[in-house]
Write an enzyme that holds these catalytic residues in place. Structure first.
Site, PDB file in Angstrom:
ATOM      1  N   HIS A 227     -63.826 -50.281  19.536  1.00 29.40           N
ATOM      2  CA  HIS A 227     -64.334 -51.803  19.466  1.00 29.40           C
ATOM      3  C   HIS A 227     -64.277 -52.219  17.764  1.00 29.40           C
ATOM      4  O   HIS A 227     -65.005 -52.866  17.383  1.00 29.40           O
ATOM      5  CB  HIS A 227     -65.827 -51.633  19.851  1.00 29.40           C
ATOM      6  CG  HIS A 227     -66.529 -52.790  20.135  1.00 29.40           C
ATOM      7  ND1 HIS A 227     -66.614 -53.978  19.233  1.00 29.40           N
ATOM      8  CD2 HIS A 227     -66.860 -53.225  21.390  1.00 29.40           C
ATOM      9  CE1 HIS A 227     -67.044 -55.112  20.050  1.00 29.40           C
ATOM     10  NE2 HIS A 227     -67.314 -54.380  21.148  1.00 29.40           N
TER      11      HIS A 227
ATOM     12  N   GLU B 185     -60.253 -55.097  23.077  1.00 35.20           N
ATOM     13  CA  GLU B 185     -60.699 -53.695  23.660  1.00 35.20           C
ATOM     14  C   GLU B 185     -59.739 -53.269  24.986  1.00 35.20           C
ATOM     15  O   GLU B 185     -60.108 -53.719  26.107  1.00 35.20           O
ATOM     16  CB  GLU B 185     -62.068 -53.808  23.842  1.00 35.20           C
ATOM     17  CG  GLU B 185     -63.040 -54.351  22.852  1.00 35.20           C
ATOM     18  CD  GLU B 185     -64.343 -54.973  23.330  1.00 35.20           C
ATOM     19  OE1 GLU B 185     -65.175 -54.321  24.046  1.00 35.20           O
ATOM     20  OE2 GLU B 185     -64.803 -56.103  22.628  1.00 35.20           O
TER      21      GLU B 185
HETATM   22  C1  G6D Z   1     -71.316 -59.462  23.044  1.00 30.81           C
HETATM   23  O1  G6D Z   1     -70.207 -59.917  25.230  1.00 30.81           O
HETATM   24  C2  G6D Z   1     -69.949 -59.225  23.635  1.00 30.81           C
HETATM   25  C3  G6D Z   1     -69.277 -57.959  24.027  1.00 30.81           C
HETATM   26  O2  G6D Z   1     -67.815 -58.116  24.713  1.00 30.81           O
HETATM   27  C4  G6D Z   1     -69.286 -57.118  22.632  1.00 30.81           C
HETATM   28  O3  G6D Z   1     -68.708 -55.936  23.098  1.00 30.81           O
HETATM   29  C5  G6D Z   1     -70.512 -57.039  22.163  1.00 30.81           C
HETATM   30  O4  G6D Z   1     -71.154 -58.328  21.963  1.00 30.81           O
HETATM   31  C6  G6D Z   1     -70.365 -56.455  20.842  1.00 30.81           C
HETATM   32  O5  G6D Z   1     -72.418 -58.640  23.896  1.00 30.81           O
END
Ligand code: G6D
Length: 348
Positions: free
Chosen positions: A175, A309
């Protein structure tokens, strides 16, 4: 030249730095969190191209999942419920009634065992972790291995392997939030992204995929010929607006091409290419990024980074015709994503 350094951060945490003649990558054994990637711009100035906290203690909570290995299941699981062989499992509900990124005991906040290695044309660290049966609600004792490798050809390879003693579900990713401008001097609005994908998953108000868009042609989601991320930030497309005026969507790759994703930033001259054997990825443009968190170079703000991701879609648990995330006891989960770095133009 290729080198590995290990620095003790606290009682349990170490920071590793892999370097070659061109670039370096630093990461922790906690969460496999990538803390820095230093890559030169077209003038040869090395700058950081990923978001990281200035105070490493923020990684203990890490609400942004900055830089981390994500699992057991990356993405959202609707109602935090999975059904395996007529048994229903309730997972952590860590985002309203849903489950996000492996839950409270997700792989982003566990301590990974590690072994360093050196090869002829690369160097790296292999992380291992055993996720016990029932962790975050998931069935099966799952042994996971994640390898970070830097080669002399400026490729950063992430290899994921996992086995289970009971049928379960699993899809892993990293991430990291990338920003090719260097030391976060700009947002990612001027990043040109090319994605080999004609289909995306459509989201509901809880960001749960509920349908497949079979053809993104003529929309803000068609990146096949390259597009500035800015287009999605100012779009009136309901799907861009739903996620906070940007992207937070799963892109299904059309085929296993040379590179499924290419990211270019003209100002810096940096190019990043992504090649993977995953069937798709979530591209998230930090639309929901909390403002004001002290990062290494600046304070956090919207659009300061973009995540690629790579993963199989958790939505395959409730939508048909999507690549599965089921892992059976007699299988080995084996996935690879390669990030390679180069220059738009080499300065004489
Ligand atoms: C938010 O919707 C996004 C996710 O995709 C992300 O991984 C997260 O923030 C860190 O919830």
């Amino acid at each position: 030249m290729i080198d590995l350094k290990k620095e003790k951060i606290n009682d349990d945490w170490y920071e590793f730095t892999l370097s070659n003649h061109f670039m370096s990558i630093s990461f922790l054994n906690f969460g496999g969190i990538i803390t820095k990637i230093l890559v030169p711009d077209k003038y040869g100035t090395k700058e950081n191209i990923v978001l990281c906290y200035q105070d490493y203690t923020h990684y203990e909570t890490n609400p942004l999942y900055l830089g981390a290995i994500i699992g057991r299941v990356a993405g959202r699981i609707k109602n935090a419920t999975i059904q395996i062989q007529n048994t229903e499992y309730k997972l952590d509900q860590n985002e309203s009634c849903h489950h996000l990124h492996g839950g409270k005991k997700g792989f982003h906040n566990v301590l990974w065992d590690f072994n360093t290695f050196q090869e002829e044309d690369g160097i790296g660290v292999t992380f291992t972790y055993t996720s016990p049966d029932g962790e975050s609600g998931y069935p099966g004792n799952v042994n996971v291995k994640v390898t970070y490798r830097l080669t002399i050809n400026n490729e950063f390879l992430i290899d994921y392997e996992a086995t289970t003693d009971k049928e379960t579900v699993l899809t892993l990713t990293n991430h990291s939030y990338f920003n090719l401008s260097g030391d976060l001097k700009n947002t990612v609005s001027d990043h040109e992204v090319t994605i080999d994908s004609s289909r995306i998953l459509k989201l509901d108000k809880d960001l749960i995929p509920f349908d497949i868009v079979e053809d993104v042609s003529e929309t803000e989601f068609d990146f096949r010929r390259g597009k500035l991320l800015q287009e999605g930030f100012v779009s009136h497309n309901e799907q861009n607006q739903l996620v906070g005026c940007g992207y937070d969507h799963y892109f299904l790759f059309d085929q296993q091409t040379a590179n499924q994703v290419i990211v270019a930033n003209n100002d810096s001259g940096r190019i990043m290419k992504i090649k993977t054997n995953q069937p798709g990825m979530v591209m998230y443009t930090a639309n929901g990024m909390q403002e004001g968190i002290r990062l290494n170079e600046v304070k956090s703000k919207k659009y300061l980074g973009v995540c690629f991701e790579t993963q199989a879609p958790s939505a395959s648990l409730w939508l048909n015709d999507l690549p599965s995330i089921t892992l059976l006891p007699n299988e080995t989960y084996k996935k690879q994503t390669i990030f390679s770095f180069d220059m738009v133009e080499k300065k004489k």
